[in-house]
Scaffold this motif. Structure first.
Motif, short mmCIF file in Angstrom:
data_model
loop_
_atom_site.label_atom_id
_atom_site.label_comp_id
_atom_site.label_asym_id
_atom_site.label_seq_id
_atom_site.Cartn_x
_atom_site.Cartn_y
_atom_site.Cartn_z
N ALA A 68 46.72 -14.30 61.12
CA ALA A 68 45.98 -15.14 60.15
C ALA A 68 46.66 -16.51 60.00
CB ALA A 68 45.91 -14.44 58.80
N SER A 69 45.85 -17.54 59.81
CA SER A 69 46.44 -18.87 59.56
C SER A 69 46.34 -19.24 58.08
CB SER A 69 45.78 -19.94 60.41
OG SER A 69 44.39 -19.91 60.23
N VAL A 70 45.39 -18.62 57.36
CA VAL A 70 45.20 -18.96 55.94
C VAL A 70 45.15 -17.67 55.12
CG1 VAL A 70 43.67 -20.06 54.25
CG2 VAL A 70 43.85 -21.01 56.56
N VAL A 71 45.85 -17.67 53.98
CA VAL A 71 45.77 -16.54 53.05
C VAL A 71 45.32 -17.07 51.68
CG1 VAL A 71 47.12 -14.83 51.75
CG2 VAL A 71 47.47 -15.08 54.21
N PHE A 72 44.25 -16.46 51.16
CA PHE A 72 43.79 -16.75 49.80
C PHE A 72 44.26 -15.58 48.94
CE2 PHE A 72 40.63 -18.63 52.67
CZ PHE A 72 40.48 -19.91 52.16
N HIS A 73 45.02 -15.86 47.90
CA HIS A 73 45.54 -14.76 47.06
C HIS A 73 44.80 -14.75 45.72
CE1 HIS A 73 47.93 -12.22 44.68
NE2 HIS A 73 49.06 -12.89 44.61
N VAL A 116 45.37 -18.25 43.33
CA VAL A 116 44.54 -18.48 42.14
C VAL A 116 45.38 -18.18 40.91
CG1 VAL A 116 42.39 -18.02 40.96
CG2 VAL A 116 42.50 -17.81 43.44
N SER A 117 45.78 -19.24 40.24
CA SER A 117 46.55 -19.11 39.01
C SER A 117 45.56 -19.09 37.84
CB SER A 117 47.53 -20.29 38.92
OG SER A 117 48.28 -20.22 37.74
N SER A 118 45.94 -19.61 36.71
CA SER A 118 45.02 -19.66 35.57
C SER A 118 45.37 -20.86 34.70
CB SER A 118 45.18 -18.37 34.75
OG SER A 118 44.52 -18.51 33.52
N ALA A 119 44.34 -21.48 34.12
CA ALA A 119 44.59 -22.62 33.22
C ALA A 119 45.40 -22.18 32.00
CB ALA A 119 43.26 -23.24 32.79
N SER A 120 45.37 -20.89 31.72
CA SER A 120 46.09 -20.41 30.52
C SER A 120 47.61 -20.61 30.63
CB SER A 120 45.78 -18.93 30.25
OG SER A 120 46.23 -18.14 31.32
N VAL A 121 48.13 -20.88 31.84
CA VAL A 121 49.59 -21.05 31.97
C VAL A 121 50.10 -22.27 31.18
CG1 VAL A 121 49.74 -19.88 34.22
CG2 VAL A 121 49.55 -22.38 34.15
N VAL A 122 49.21 -23.20 30.85
CA VAL A 122 49.67 -24.37 30.07
C VAL A 122 49.32 -24.25 28.59
CG1 VAL A 122 49.55 -25.93 32.06
CG2 VAL A 122 47.60 -25.81 30.49
N PHE A 123 48.67 -23.15 28.22
CA PHE A 123 48.22 -23.00 26.82
C PHE A 123 49.41 -22.72 25.90
CE2 PHE A 123 45.91 -20.38 23.50
CZ PHE A 123 45.28 -21.47 22.92
N ARG A 124 49.47 -23.44 24.78
CA ARG A 124 50.56 -23.19 23.83
C ARG A 124 50.01 -22.82 22.45
NH1 ARG A 124 51.58 -26.94 27.77
NH2 ARG A 124 53.50 -27.98 27.22
N GLY A 125 48.81 -22.29 22.41
CA GLY A 125 48.26 -21.81 21.14
C GLY A 125 47.51 -22.88 20.36
N THR A 166 51.57 -24.50 50.64
CA THR A 166 51.00 -23.74 49.53
C THR A 166 50.34 -24.65 48.50
OG1 THR A 166 52.96 -23.80 48.10
CG2 THR A 166 52.89 -22.04 49.77
N CYS A 167 49.41 -24.06 47.78
CA CYS A 167 48.68 -24.81 46.75
C CYS A 167 48.17 -23.80 45.72
CB CYS A 167 47.52 -25.53 47.45
SG CYS A 167 46.41 -26.39 46.35
N CYS A 168 48.14 -24.19 44.46
CA CYS A 168 47.64 -23.30 43.40
C CYS A 168 46.46 -23.93 42.70
CB CYS A 168 48.73 -23.04 42.36
SG CYS A 168 50.15 -22.15 43.02
N LEU A 169 45.46 -23.12 42.38
CA LEU A 169 44.30 -23.58 41.61
C LEU A 169 44.30 -22.87 40.26
CD1 LEU A 169 41.42 -23.71 44.23
CD2 LEU A 169 43.20 -25.37 43.75
N ARG A 170 43.93 -23.63 39.23
CA ARG A 170 43.93 -23.07 37.87
C ARG A 170 42.53 -23.14 37.25
NH1 ARG A 170 48.68 -26.77 35.48
NH2 ARG A 170 50.53 -25.65 36.20
#
Ligand code: NAD
Length: 247
Positions: A68-73, A116-125, A166-170
């Motif tokens: 494989a040349s590309v992995v989507f996680h 695939v990350s999540s936008a919640s990683v920057v949430f501080r309440g 590598t690259c992450c999407l939120r």
């Protein structure tokens, strides 16, 4: 013509991504779904093959990633009430599983890893309006699921190199056909009469992205990593349907 692997390809987003990639016959010779569970609807799509495996076992990943040349996680332990109580599973799948994905990518000479990350990683309440990717990831998170997403995201970004790009999407919330979690939970709560109250004045906003748009963003990010790995590699991007304008 290339081969890619969609880790978590039987899931809500994974399925939409597999369908989208399968439509691009010029580009993908083989699309491997790596997942602990199989879904029948993807069985007869041309070029799609299923590889049953557990992200917690690196050998399973290495076997699936060969060639494989590309992995989507896109795999995750779902942030369900049941899993939220089981920190061990959440950590093993989301954090250690991602470490395994990175190592398997390295040993199989994969060119690009999209996480695939999540936008919640920057949430501080508190409300976050109009922020961009320059905002820090806080040290403390709203829940354990988000903590695992932030640790995994960091690991994927740190793994960016001249060999593995590598690259992450939120995305924030994801909606669409076959959503297993949010809409069913809303409906279930409504049926139990739990939707009669809200906190605040009812004007709070939450960002939602259509599942096919997140899949499209992953496809574009993979193209970006291929064409311009120095610009996109090691970057993280929020994903949304449109500019967050007040309505
Ligand atoms: P999902 O639960 O529908 O899919 C996850 C897939 O991972 C499932 O098919 C599951 O079988 C697989 N999986 C779980 N444990 C595994 C293991 N040990 N080994 C192999 N496969 C395993 O989740 P989703 O909604 O499609 O989410 C996809 C990604 O998007 C996740 O990284 C999630 O954190 C992220 N995300 C989702 C949302 C949302 O609203 N759904 C929002 C932001 C970010």
């Amino acid at each position: 013509m290339a081969t890619c692997v969609v880790v978590g390809g039987s899931g809500f987003l994974g399925r939409a991504l597999v369908q989208r990639l399968a439509n691009n016959k010029e580009k993908w010779k083989r699309i491997v779904i790596f997942d602990i569970k199989k879904v029948e609807e993807l069985e007869n799509i041309q070029a799609v093959v299923f590889h049953q495996g557990d992200i917690r076992r690196q050998d399973d990943l290495v076997t699936a990633f060969k060639g494989a040349s590309v992995v989507f996680h896109c795999a995750t332990a779902a942030p369900s009430a049941e899993n939220a109580k089981n920190k061990e599973i959440m950590h093993a799948v989301n954090v250690e599983g991602t470490w395994n994905v990175i190592e398997a990518c390295k040993s199989c000479h994969v060119h690009s890893l999209l996480y695939v990350s999540s936008a919640s990683v920057v949430f501080r309440g508190q409300d976050l309006d109009g922020v961009d990717e320059s905002i820090d990831v806080p040290k403390c998170h709203v829940d354990f699921y988000t903590e695992t997403k932030a640790v995994a995201e960091r690991a994927v970004l740190d793994a960016n190199s001249s060999q593995l790009h590598t690259c992450c999407l939120r995305p924030s919330g994801i909606f669409g056909e076959k959503d297993p979690l949010f809409v069913p939970t809303l409906v279930c709560n409504a049926r139990k009469g739990k939707m009669k109250y809200y906190i605040g004045d009812g004007t709070n906003r939450m960002d939602w992205t259509f599942v096919d748009n997140v899949a499209y963003a992953l496809e574009l990010a993979a193209d970006g990593l291929h064409q311009s790995s120095q610009r996109i590699g090691g970057q993280v991007y929020f994903i949304t349907n449109d500019d967050p304008r007040p309505f």
